[in-house]
Design an enzyme around this catalytic site. Structure first.
Site, PDB file in Angstrom:
ATOM      1  N   PHE A   6       0.526  -1.286   0.190  1.00 34.86           N
ATOM      2  CA  PHE A   6       0.538  -0.761   0.225  1.00 34.86           C
ATOM      3  C   PHE A   6       0.757   1.023  -0.147  1.00 34.86           C
ATOM      4  O   PHE A   6       0.511   2.285  -0.150  1.00 34.86           O
ATOM      5  CB  PHE A   6      -0.819  -0.212   1.783  1.00 34.86           C
ATOM      6  CG  PHE A   6      -0.382   0.766   2.462  1.00 34.86           C
ATOM      7  CD1 PHE A   6       0.475   1.016   3.410  1.00 34.86           C
ATOM      8  CD2 PHE A   6      -0.769   2.094   2.911  1.00 34.86           C
ATOM      9  CE1 PHE A   6       0.493   1.105   4.389  1.00 34.86           C
ATOM     10  CE2 PHE A   6      -0.668   3.138   3.820  1.00 34.86           C
ATOM     11  CZ  PHE A   6       0.329   2.254   4.492  1.00 34.86           C
ATOM     12  N   LYS A   7       2.371   1.256   0.355  1.00 34.69           N
ATOM     13  CA  LYS A   7       3.072   2.670   0.334  1.00 34.69           C
ATOM     14  C   LYS A   7       3.540   2.965  -0.710  1.00 34.69           C
ATOM     15  O   LYS A   7       3.647   4.130  -1.323  1.00 34.69           O
ATOM     16  CB  LYS A   7       4.669   1.675   0.776  1.00 34.69           C
ATOM     17  CG  LYS A   7       3.978   2.180   3.048  1.00 34.69           C
ATOM     18  CD  LYS A   7       5.673   1.607   3.214  1.00 34.69           C
ATOM     19  CE  LYS A   7       5.295   0.919   4.503  1.00 34.69           C
ATOM     20  NZ  LYS A   7       4.257   0.252   5.357  1.00 34.69           N
ATOM     21  N   ASP A   8       2.969   2.756  -1.890  1.00 37.63           N
ATOM     22  CA  ASP A   8       2.585   2.890  -3.696  1.00 37.63           C
ATOM     23  C   ASP A   8       2.095   4.050  -3.580  1.00 37.63           C
ATOM     24  O   ASP A   8       2.002   4.877  -4.667  1.00 37.63           O
ATOM     25  CB  ASP A   8       2.622   1.883  -3.930  1.00 37.63           C
ATOM     26  CG  ASP A   8       4.162   0.850  -4.581  1.00 37.63           C
ATOM     27  OD1 ASP A   8       4.902   1.058  -4.458  1.00 37.63           O
ATOM     28  OD2 ASP A   8       3.655  -0.513  -4.547  1.00 37.63           O
ATOM     29  N   LEU A  47       3.510   7.072  -2.015  1.00 37.49           N
ATOM     30  CA  LEU A  47       5.273   7.245  -2.172  1.00 37.49           C
ATOM     31  C   LEU A  47       5.097   7.454  -3.373  1.00 37.49           C
ATOM     32  O   LEU A  47       5.703   8.722  -4.538  1.00 37.49           O
ATOM     33  CB  LEU A  47       6.246   5.990  -2.397  1.00 37.49           C
ATOM     34  CG  LEU A  47       6.246   6.381  -1.079  1.00 37.49           C
ATOM     35  CD1 LEU A  47       7.088   4.599  -0.169  1.00 37.49           C
ATOM     36  CD2 LEU A  47       7.380   7.388  -0.189  1.00 37.49           C
TER      37      LEU A  47
END
Ligand SMILES: *Cc1c(COP(=O)(O)O)cnc(C)c1O
Length: 468
Positions: A114-116, A119
């Site tokens: 989920f960090k995409d 970021l």
């Protein structure tokens, strides 16, 4: 729309606009930046929502946070470019689980976590803001796995950035290492350190503390306290509430580490999204379960679990919630955080606790229950979920107050990112999706350096683009 202004949770750092908050990260009084005023989201035309794309929702929700640093048109283009990198038309698809429960899949970005979602946006915003200022930044970070690859994917090929990611030798999975080391962009540098994750983190902290070095290379960070990361995550809470709640109340269950993801949900609630419950899922590192159960918390040792991205004791973004609970009084927050760090323990007043408990609860899920949950979803629903997602699913089931309100669980990683845990639960290894399937055929490129600050600093000085 008024200019977006940001203030520190500790009350004594300068007030900033969005562009400065983006590049600054931590406030200089040790606090975290939050919006001085939270904008509201329009809740008056539910008939329009089914036709509204994720990108349009993202532009609507985030524009008031970025003006005037980013103009409406420039920002809309950046958002559209960002989510074009996702491998699903809905960007964050919603899956019906039955019984008024839903899964929101946040892992369709380039590195399968989920960090995409945040970021990919932040890398582009950095580049645009730095180009406007004619400046460059050298991003450094330490990773135990997920954040490194998401940060590298976000910063690769961006003119104004160089990125150096330190990872511990032999302690990240093959998939995680290859996601970092097979990127060919010349501004990307993966560095294997002969040491542990803590050693990597200590080197990064020491670089930031080393004034002359920090200023010479213009050091920057993309860690989860950056407001822009929280902002990007607010969008999918609005999106899900509209799609599933259709204007009525919804609840969310969120597998939590640094509290950045679920705090974005809280921001959506403050913007007007009707949230009945936030369930905070933790693994055996259960300090947040203590906090939401009793109003007090005591720092313990971090203990490794099957959901490594949540192996955290002190969740940095909790300070943003504490700021609201303490009446947005920076001096009180500074005192609260000093006492917590000094004494290792802290408690809220009973009335503050009762207010929180109306919406918040926490649940700790151990490794056994995590594996059982992965196995049960596989058996009963023919779905394969990763260990972090399983923690959130079980926490949501256990703490749900009513089935009348939809429960939306957040899926934070693709199961193929954690194949060992998944295999031990269901007896088969989840396959990597086609779009990253050639990972094991690609050439790896990385440096191996000793656990030594001076050596790493020299490497950074020699390899950033400007040095040429
Ligand atoms: C980072 C991460 C989390 C924790 O998110 P926070 O915003 O730190 O609470 C959960 N699951 C996965 C897979 C992650 O990578």
């Amino acid at each position: 729309m008024a200019d977006a202004r940001y203030i520190s949770t500790r009350g004594s750092a300068p007030e900033l606009g969005f562009g400065d908050v983006l590049l600054t990260g931590l406030a200089n009084d040790g606090g975290l930046y939050v919006p001085a005023q939270t904008p509201t989201v329009d809740w008056s035309h539910p008939e329009d929502w089914p036709h509204k794309s994720y990108v349009d929702t993202a532009i609507e929700v985030m524009t008031p946070f970025v003006e005037p640093s980013f103009g409406a048109e420039e920002f809309a283009q950046i958002v559209a470019d960002t989510y074009a990198t996702f491998h699903h038309d809905d960007v964050v698809p919603l899956v019906d689980l039955g019984e008024n429960s839903h899964l929101m899949e946040l892992f369709w970005g380039p590195t399968l976590a989920f960090k995409d979602v945040a970021l990919q946006l932040v890398g582009r915003l950095f580049d645009a803001e730095l180009n406007r200022r004619g400046e460059r930044l050298t991003i450094v970070g330490a990773t135990s796995g997920d954040t490194g690859s998401a940060a590298i994917e976000a910063c690769r090929d961006r003119d104004a950035l160089d990125i150096f990611i330190l990872f511990p030798k032999g302690r990240v999975s093959d998939v995680q290492r290859r996601q970092m080391t097979t990127v060919t962009s010349s501004n990307v540098h993966a560095i294997e350190i002969d040491g542990t994750f803590d050693d990597c983190q200590d080197i990064v902290k020491a670089m930031f503390a080393h004034d002359t070095f920090r200023d010479e290379v213009r050091l920057g960070a993309v860690n989860s306290i950056n407001w822009a990361r929280v902002m990007a995550q607010v969008v999918y809470y609005v999106w899900a509430a509209r799609r599933i709640g259709r204007g009525g109340p919804v609840s969310f269950s969120v597998p939590t580490g640094n509290f950045g993801n679920v705090f974005a949900g809280e921001t959506a609630r403050r913007m007007g999204v009707p949230v009945a419950q936030f369930v905070v899922g933790s693994n055996r590192n259960d300090i947040l379960t203590q906090f939401f159960g009793t109003g007090s918390m005591t720092i313990g040792e971090v203990s490794p679990s099957l959901s490594p991205s949540m192996d955290i004791q002190v969740s940095s973004n909790l300070e943003r919630l504490v700021f609201d609970v303490l009446g947005r009084d920076g001096a009180k927050v500074a005192d609260f955080m000093m006492r917590f760090r000094g004494e290792g323990t802290i408690a809220l007043e009973a009335d503050q606790m009762n207010l929180l408990a109306e919406t918040w609860s926490g649940c700790s899920v151990d490794d056994r229950a995590t594996l059982d949950t992965i196995a049960r979803y596989h058996r009963v629903k023919a779905m394969t979920v990763d260990p972090h997602t399983a923690v959130g699913l079980l926490a949501g089931e256990q703490l749900r107050v009513t089935t009348d309100v939809p429960m939306i669980s957040l899926a934070t990683a693709h199961p193929a990112k954690f194949p060992d845990a998944v295999e031990s639960a269901i007896g088969e290894r989840p396959a990597l999706p086609d779009y990253i399937g050639d990972l094991f055929a690609l050439q790896e490129r990385f440096a191996t350096l000793p656990n030594d600050l001076a050596t790493v600093e020299t490497f950074v000085l020699d390899h950033r683009s400007e040095a040429g």
